[in-house]
Scaffold this active site. Structure first.
Site, short mmCIF file in Angstrom:
data_model
loop_
_atom_site.label_atom_id
_atom_site.label_comp_id
_atom_site.label_asym_id
_atom_site.label_seq_id
_atom_site.Cartn_x
_atom_site.Cartn_y
_atom_site.Cartn_z
N SER A 13 1.77 5.72 12.24
CA SER A 13 0.88 5.09 11.25
C SER A 13 -0.49 5.75 11.34
O SER A 13 -1.20 5.63 12.35
CB SER A 13 0.75 3.59 11.52
OG SER A 13 -0.19 3.06 10.60
N HIS A 38 3.14 7.42 7.99
CA HIS A 38 2.98 6.10 7.36
C HIS A 38 1.53 5.93 6.93
O HIS A 38 0.60 6.06 7.75
CB HIS A 38 3.39 5.02 8.36
CG HIS A 38 3.40 3.64 7.81
ND1 HIS A 38 4.42 3.16 7.01
CD2 HIS A 38 2.51 2.62 7.94
CE1 HIS A 38 4.17 1.90 6.69
NE2 HIS A 38 3.01 1.55 7.22
N ASP A 40 -1.16 3.40 5.29
CA ASP A 40 -1.45 2.01 4.95
C ASP A 40 -2.54 1.93 3.90
O ASP A 40 -3.69 2.28 4.17
CB ASP A 40 -1.86 1.25 6.21
CG ASP A 40 -0.68 0.97 7.10
OD1 ASP A 40 0.30 0.37 6.62
OD2 ASP A 40 -0.71 1.37 8.29
N MET A 42 -4.81 -0.28 1.58
CA MET A 42 -5.35 -1.64 1.39
C MET A 42 -6.57 -1.49 0.49
O MET A 42 -7.50 -0.74 0.82
CB MET A 42 -5.77 -2.25 2.73
CG MET A 42 -4.73 -2.14 3.82
SD MET A 42 -5.34 -2.83 5.38
CE MET A 42 -4.12 -2.20 6.54
N HIS A 79 2.51 2.37 2.23
CA HIS A 79 2.71 0.92 2.35
C HIS A 79 1.54 0.25 1.63
O HIS A 79 0.40 0.28 2.12
CB HIS A 79 2.75 0.57 3.86
CG HIS A 79 2.82 -0.89 4.14
ND1 HIS A 79 2.58 -1.40 5.42
CD2 HIS A 79 3.10 -1.96 3.36
CE1 HIS A 79 2.71 -2.71 5.39
NE2 HIS A 79 3.02 -3.08 4.16
N MET A 81 -0.62 -2.59 0.56
CA MET A 81 -1.02 -3.98 0.83
C MET A 81 -2.07 -4.36 -0.20
O MET A 81 -3.27 -4.43 0.09
CB MET A 81 -1.53 -4.09 2.28
CG MET A 81 -0.37 -4.11 3.27
SD MET A 81 -0.85 -3.67 4.94
CE MET A 81 -0.83 -1.89 4.79
N MET A 154 7.81 -6.63 8.18
CA MET A 154 6.55 -6.65 8.96
C MET A 154 6.78 -7.40 10.26
O MET A 154 7.28 -8.54 10.25
CB MET A 154 5.43 -7.33 8.17
CG MET A 154 4.81 -6.53 7.03
SD MET A 154 4.16 -4.90 7.46
CE MET A 154 2.98 -5.25 8.74
N ASP A 188 7.38 -2.52 11.20
CA ASP A 188 5.99 -2.07 11.19
C ASP A 188 5.12 -3.11 11.90
O ASP A 188 5.02 -4.25 11.43
CB ASP A 188 5.56 -1.89 9.72
CG ASP A 188 4.13 -1.39 9.57
OD1 ASP A 188 3.51 -1.02 10.57
OD2 ASP A 188 3.65 -1.36 8.42
C1 DX5 Z 1 -0.62 -3.18 9.58
C2 DX5 Z 1 -0.04 -1.87 9.17
C3 DX5 Z 1 0.62 -1.09 10.23
C4 DX5 Z 1 -0.22 -0.70 11.42
C5 DX5 Z 1 0.69 -0.66 12.62
O1 DX5 Z 1 -0.92 -3.89 8.44
O2 DX5 Z 1 0.93 -2.09 8.16
O3 DX5 Z 1 1.23 0.07 9.68
O4 DX5 Z 1 -0.85 0.53 11.29
O5 DX5 Z 1 -0.06 -0.41 13.73
P1 DX5 Z 1 0.46 -0.67 15.21
O6 DX5 Z 1 1.66 0.23 15.42
O7 DX5 Z 1 -0.70 -0.30 16.06
O8 DX5 Z 1 0.83 -2.11 15.31
ZN ZN Z 2 2.09 -0.38 7.40
#
Ligand code: DX5
Ligand code: ZN
Length: 239
Positions: A13, A38, A40, A42, A79, A81, A154, A188
């Site tokens: 990630s 990955h 993220d 947001m 991903h 969000m 999740m 994740d």
């Molecule tokens: C959280 C993200 C994850 C996050 C995971 O909302 O979707 O992808 O980066 O991080 P770790 O592996 O540190 O829990």
């Molecule tokens: Zn994620």
């Protein structure tokens, strides 16, 4: 349903990377054996003239994906969000995203349109669910003519890296794997050497790992350990 073999996909990630050096961080992860990166996403959305956010954080958007795409050919596993994923399909497609995973909680009314648009823009559709959302909510998205090709379970509340893995989520993974032997199931949140065996045994094959990979002095060793654990659990009947 997809008919291809289920394979281990290890997806560091990039939320845990050094954003100021995103291109070299991506290159480093690929050289360490990452299958996917990955991403993220947001953002604050506008819904009926009000500003909303799906998670209490802000990260990156399509311009960053477009910039990164110029430096890597890697599969960018995005991903989303956000409250209105449909608004971002076009721009992420143009930016060079590979996978587009949206949340079921915000897409109950228009998921068919979202999936159709994602495919039209050349990306692979996936659906994600928060810890409090029952697994049954994603079933409709796996049936019919236009199914999603991955489910992201999740294993922490979305929003931040570095949180503690929620073991109860493995019931969802097990149920999903029994029902859909050939589906890509991604987990994740809180995945690392101490939690991977549980996730792999439940049937997860796509593993997102942020802090456990970036926080280790030997990320390549962690990536390889995650892969070995998944491969050990991939049963012949998944293939
Ligand atoms: C959280 C993200 C994850 C996050 C995971 O909302 O979707 O992808 O980066 O991080 P770790 O592996 O540190 O829990
Ligand atoms: Zn994620």
């Amino acid at each position: 349903m997809p008919t291809t073999a289920v394979e281990a996909k290890i997806a560091p990630s990039m939320l845990s990377s050094d954003f100021a050096n995103l291109a070299s961080e991506a290159e480093r992860m690929v050289s360490f054996g990452a299958d996917w990166l990955h991403m993220d996403i947001m953002i604050i959305d506008t819904v009926d003239f009000y500003l909303w956010h799906f998670v209490p954080n802000l990260t990156i958007g399509a311009p960053v994906i477009a910039s990164l795409r110029k430096h890597t050919k890697a599969y960018l596993d995005c991903h989303l969000m956000v409250t209105n994923p449909l608004d971002y399909v076009d721009q992420l497609g143009k930016a060079g995203a590979s996978g587009f995973t949206f949340h079921v909680e915000v897409s109950k009314d228009n998921w068919q349109e979202v999936v159709k648009e994602i495919k039209l823009k050349g990306m692979r559709p996936g659906v994600a669910l928060k810890p409090g959302t029952p697994i049954e909510d994603v079933y409709p998205l796996l049936e019919g003519e236009n199914p999603v090709e991955m489910v992201l379970v999740m294993t922490v509340e979305p929003g931040f890296g570095g949180q503690k893995f929620i073991p109860d989520m493995m019931n969802k993974v097990r149920t999903l794997r029994e029902k859909y032997p050939k589906l890509d199931i991604e987990v994740d949140g809180g995945l690392g050497p101490s939690t991977i065996d549980e996730a792999a045994a439940a049937g997860a094959n796509c593993i997102v790992a942020g802090s456990s990979v970036f926080g280790d002095p030997e990320p390549a060793r962690v990536i390889s350990l995650l892969r070995t654990s998944v491969n050990k659990c991939l049963k012949p009947n998944f293939i």
